[in-house]
Motif scaffolding. Structure first.
Motif, PDB file in Angstrom:
ATOM      1  N   MET A 105       0.841  -1.193   0.000  1.00 33.35           N
ATOM      2  CA  MET A 105       0.000   0.000   0.000  1.00 33.35           C
ATOM      3  C   MET A 105       0.882   1.252   0.000  1.00 33.35           C
ATOM      4  O   MET A 105       1.870   1.317   0.719  1.00 33.35           O
ATOM      5  CB  MET A 105      -0.896  -0.001   1.243  1.00 33.35           C
ATOM      6  CG  MET A 105      -1.952   1.092   1.253  1.00 33.35           C
ATOM      7  SD  MET A 105      -2.837   1.150   2.819  1.00 33.35           S
ATOM      8  CE  MET A 105      -3.289  -0.563   3.047  1.00 33.35           C
ATOM      9  N   LYS A 106       0.519   2.219  -0.813  1.00 32.11           N
ATOM     10  CA  LYS A 106       1.280   3.459  -0.885  1.00 32.11           C
ATOM     11  C   LYS A 106       1.062   4.287   0.371  1.00 32.11           C
ATOM     12  O   LYS A 106      -0.077   4.576   0.741  1.00 32.11           O
ATOM     13  CB  LYS A 106       0.868   4.259  -2.124  1.00 32.11           C
ATOM     14  CG  LYS A 106       1.563   5.598  -2.273  1.00 32.11           C
ATOM     15  CD  LYS A 106       1.140   6.273  -3.555  1.00 32.11           C
ATOM     16  CE  LYS A 106       1.633   7.723  -3.639  1.00 32.11           C
ATOM     17  NZ  LYS A 106       3.091   7.844  -3.525  1.00 32.11           N
ATOM     18  N   GLU A 107       2.159   4.660   1.029  1.00 27.36           N
ATOM     19  CA  GLU A 107       2.092   5.486   2.228  1.00 27.36           C
ATOM     20  C   GLU A 107       2.984   6.708   2.042  1.00 27.36           C
ATOM     21  O   GLU A 107       4.153   6.582   1.687  1.00 27.36           O
ATOM     22  CB  GLU A 107       2.568   4.701   3.453  1.00 27.36           C
ATOM     23  CG  GLU A 107       2.613   5.540   4.733  1.00 27.36           C
ATOM     24  CD  GLU A 107       3.256   4.801   5.901  1.00 27.36           C
ATOM     25  OE1 GLU A 107       2.527   4.181   6.680  1.00 27.36           O
ATOM     26  OE2 GLU A 107       4.509   4.848   6.002  1.00 27.36           O
ATOM     27  N   ASP A 108       2.426   7.882   2.272  1.00 29.08           N
ATOM     28  CA  ASP A 108       3.187   9.133   2.214  1.00 29.08           C
ATOM     29  C   ASP A 108       3.143   9.801   3.583  1.00 29.08           C
ATOM     30  O   ASP A 108       2.098   9.803   4.254  1.00 29.08           O
ATOM     31  CB  ASP A 108       2.605  10.090   1.170  1.00 29.08           C
ATOM     32  CG  ASP A 108       2.835   9.618  -0.252  1.00 29.08           C
ATOM     33  OD1 ASP A 108       3.905   9.036  -0.497  1.00 29.08           O
ATOM     34  OD2 ASP A 108       1.937   9.814  -1.098  1.00 29.08           O
ATOM     35  N   TYR A 109       4.264  10.357   3.975  1.00 31.11           N
ATOM     36  CA  TYR A 109       4.363  11.097   5.236  1.00 31.11           C
ATOM     37  C   TYR A 109       4.460  12.579   4.927  1.00 31.11           C
ATOM     38  O   TYR A 109       5.258  12.998   4.084  1.00 31.11           O
ATOM     39  CB  TYR A 109       5.590  10.635   6.014  1.00 31.11           C
ATOM     40  CG  TYR A 109       5.954  11.515   7.200  1.00 31.11           C
ATOM     41  CD1 TYR A 109       5.197  11.487   8.366  1.00 31.11           C
ATOM     42  CD2 TYR A 109       7.055  12.378   7.135  1.00 31.11           C
ATOM     43  CE1 TYR A 109       5.528  12.282   9.449  1.00 31.11           C
ATOM     44  CE2 TYR A 109       7.392  13.175   8.213  1.00 31.11           C
ATOM     45  CZ  TYR A 109       6.625  13.133   9.369  1.00 31.11           C
ATOM     46  OH  TYR A 109       6.956  13.934  10.436  1.00 31.11           O
ATOM     47  N   VAL A 143      -0.693   9.615   4.608  1.00 28.10           N
ATOM     48  CA  VAL A 143      -1.640   9.518   3.500  1.00 28.10           C
ATOM     49  C   VAL A 143      -1.491   8.142   2.866  1.00 28.10           C
ATOM     50  O   VAL A 143      -0.375   7.708   2.574  1.00 28.10           O
ATOM     51  CB  VAL A 143      -1.393  10.615   2.447  1.00 28.10           C
ATOM     52  CG1 VAL A 143      -2.438  10.527   1.335  1.00 28.10           C
ATOM     53  CG2 VAL A 143      -1.392  11.997   3.084  1.00 28.10           C
ATOM     54  N   TYR A 144      -2.619   7.473   2.641  1.00 27.94           N
ATOM     55  CA  TYR A 144      -2.606   6.120   2.093  1.00 27.94           C
ATOM     56  C   TYR A 144      -3.410   6.058   0.802  1.00 27.94           C
ATOM     57  O   TYR A 144      -4.548   6.528   0.743  1.00 27.94           O
ATOM     58  CB  TYR A 144      -3.185   5.135   3.102  1.00 27.94           C
ATOM     59  CG  TYR A 144      -2.332   5.021   4.345  1.00 27.94           C
ATOM     60  CD1 TYR A 144      -1.226   4.183   4.382  1.00 27.94           C
ATOM     61  CD2 TYR A 144      -2.610   5.809   5.459  1.00 27.94           C
ATOM     62  CE1 TYR A 144      -0.420   4.112   5.506  1.00 27.94           C
ATOM     63  CE2 TYR A 144      -1.811   5.738   6.595  1.00 27.94           C
ATOM     64  CZ  TYR A 144      -0.718   4.889   6.603  1.00 27.94           C
ATOM     65  OH  TYR A 144       0.087   4.832   7.712  1.00 27.94           O
ATOM     66  N   GLY A 145      -2.782   5.489  -0.229  1.00 27.53           N
ATOM     67  CA  GLY A 145      -3.453   5.287  -1.501  1.00 27.53           C
ATOM     68  C   GLY A 145      -2.964   6.220  -2.582  1.00 27.53           C
ATOM     69  O   GLY A 145      -2.246   7.200  -2.318  1.00 27.53           O
ATOM     70  N   HIS A 146      -3.355   5.901  -3.808  1.00 27.14           N
ATOM     71  CA  HIS A 146      -2.956   6.701  -4.975  1.00 27.14           C
ATOM     72  C   HIS A 146      -4.042   7.687  -5.388  1.00 27.14           C
ATOM     73  O   HIS A 146      -3.755   8.807  -5.772  1.00 27.14           O
ATOM     74  CB  HIS A 146      -2.647   5.776  -6.154  1.00 27.14           C
ATOM     75  CG  HIS A 146      -1.438   4.917  -5.956  1.00 27.14           C
ATOM     76  ND1 HIS A 146      -1.484   3.726  -5.260  1.00 27.14           N
ATOM     77  CD2 HIS A 146      -0.163   5.081  -6.353  1.00 27.14           C
ATOM     78  CE1 HIS A 146      -0.275   3.182  -5.242  1.00 27.14           C
ATOM     79  NE2 HIS A 146       0.548   3.974  -5.901  1.00 27.14           N
ATOM     80  N   ASP A 149      -4.846  -1.255   7.468  1.00 26.97           N
ATOM     81  CA  ASP A 149      -4.773  -2.592   6.874  1.00 26.97           C
ATOM     82  C   ASP A 149      -6.155  -3.165   6.617  1.00 26.97           C
ATOM     83  O   ASP A 149      -6.381  -3.857   5.609  1.00 26.97           O
ATOM     84  CB  ASP A 149      -3.994  -3.541   7.787  1.00 26.97           C
ATOM     85  CG  ASP A 149      -2.497  -3.285   7.769  1.00 26.97           C
ATOM     86  OD1 ASP A 149      -2.038  -2.520   6.889  1.00 26.97           O
ATOM     87  OD2 ASP A 149      -1.785  -3.845   8.626  1.00 26.97           O
ATOM     88  N   SER A 150      -7.087  -2.893   7.511  1.00 26.29           N
ATOM     89  CA  SER A 150      -8.437  -3.429   7.351  1.00 26.29           C
ATOM     90  C   SER A 150      -9.111  -2.895   6.096  1.00 26.29           C
ATOM     91  O   SER A 150     -10.004  -3.541   5.536  1.00 26.29           O
ATOM     92  CB  SER A 150      -9.292  -3.101   8.579  1.00 26.29           C
ATOM     93  OG  SER A 150      -9.708  -1.740   8.581  1.00 26.29           O
ATOM     94  N   ALA A 151      -8.693  -1.711   5.664  1.00 31.53           N
ATOM     95  CA  ALA A 151      -9.300  -1.056   4.501  1.00 31.53           C
ATOM     96  C   ALA A 151      -8.416  -1.140   3.270  1.00 31.53           C
ATOM     97  O   ALA A 151      -8.615  -0.376   2.312  1.00 31.53           O
ATOM     98  CB  ALA A 151      -9.599   0.403   4.834  1.00 31.53           C
ATOM     99  N   ALA A 152      -7.475  -2.047   3.269  1.00 31.19           N
ATOM    100  CA  ALA A 152      -6.503  -2.132   2.174  1.00 31.19           C
ATOM    101  C   ALA A 152      -7.174  -2.306   0.822  1.00 31.19           C
ATOM    102  O   ALA A 152      -6.739  -1.725  -0.179  1.00 31.19           O
ATOM    103  CB  ALA A 152      -5.520  -3.277   2.435  1.00 31.19           C
TER     104      ALA A 152
END
Length: 234
Positions: free
Chosen positions: A1-5, A21-24, A49-52
């Motif tokens: 999963m894409k993760e940005d800080y 931030v998670y997702g594209h 993770d539950s919402a992957a």
């Protein structure tokens, strides 16, 4: 999963703030942490993770914001009036530096909000105050009467940040355009508070889904079941 800080200096709060931030791509969903939680809490407790599936498939892009609860509602070292004023600054921070920034970047009018426990209060309070900027509201095991934090103190600032007080009199038509889910567990410590908010919405004729999960208590396993289900409704 894409993760940005992301980390930036907030001119509203006068301090550094952080966000994961998670997702594209997908519907922007701002997630508030629980009591005095930090931006990394949804990751650490596996809510992300539950919402992957929803995140990886572009259903949602999730923005996990920081809180300043220890400076506002939970700051017993200052007068209650100061606690409320600090929260008002946080509301302004969320509006201008998070929600309005997302609306501008995505070229959209509204974003979705979510939160569990005290995060549900934050999500609901912002959504009911700014319904013209919120498309979906996902509240999990929330309590919506803030007066218990203030040692009997009450003023107009408290009123306008206490949903059970101001919501009954709100006539903003955008409240009826919001998709609202109020979730709770059968053994949830916030069951009565959730039912109280649902009753207010019913009295106003505002459609919402009151979601009870059987054999569940106020804890992360419940919220990890709810969150991906709610994202699927986007």
């Amino acid at each position: 999963m894409k993760e940005d800080y992301k980390r930036w200096y907030s001119p509203t709060l006068g301090k550094e703030m952080e966000m994961f931030v998670y997702g594209h791509f997908g519907t922007p969903v701002v997630v508030f942490p629980t009591t005095m939680g930090r931006f990394f809490e949804p990751r650490d407790f596996k809510l992300i993770d539950s919402a992957a599936h929803a995140i990886n498939n572009g259903k949602a892009k999730v923005f996990c914001v920081d809180s300043i609860d220890k400076h506002s509602w939970y700051n017993k070292s200052v007068h209650p009036a100061i606690r409320v004023k600090n929260h008002i600054l946080y509301d302004k921070f969320i509006e201008e530096e998070v929600v309005d920034a997302l609306r501008h970047d995505y070229g959209i009018q509204k974003v979705a909000l979510a939160g569990a426990s005290f995060g549900a209060y934050h999500a609901a309070n912002f959504a009911f105050k700014h319904p013209e900027k919120v498309s979906h509201l996902f509240c999990m095991s929330g309590s919506y009467d803030i007066r218990t934090f203030l040692n009997g103190y009450y003023d107009s600032n408290v009123y306008f940040n206490n949903p059970v007080d101001y919501l009954p009199g709100s006539e903003n038509p955008e409240l009826r355009n919001m998709k609202i889910i109020l979730g709770y567990g059968e053994w949830d410590i916030c069951k009565d508070a959730t039912l109280q908010l649902s009753a207010i919405l019913n009295q106003k004729g505002i459609d919402h889904w009151l979601d009870e999960r059987k054999w569940a208590k106020h804890d992360w396993p419940l919220w990890r079941m709810m969150f991906p289900h709610y994202l699927s409704t986007l």
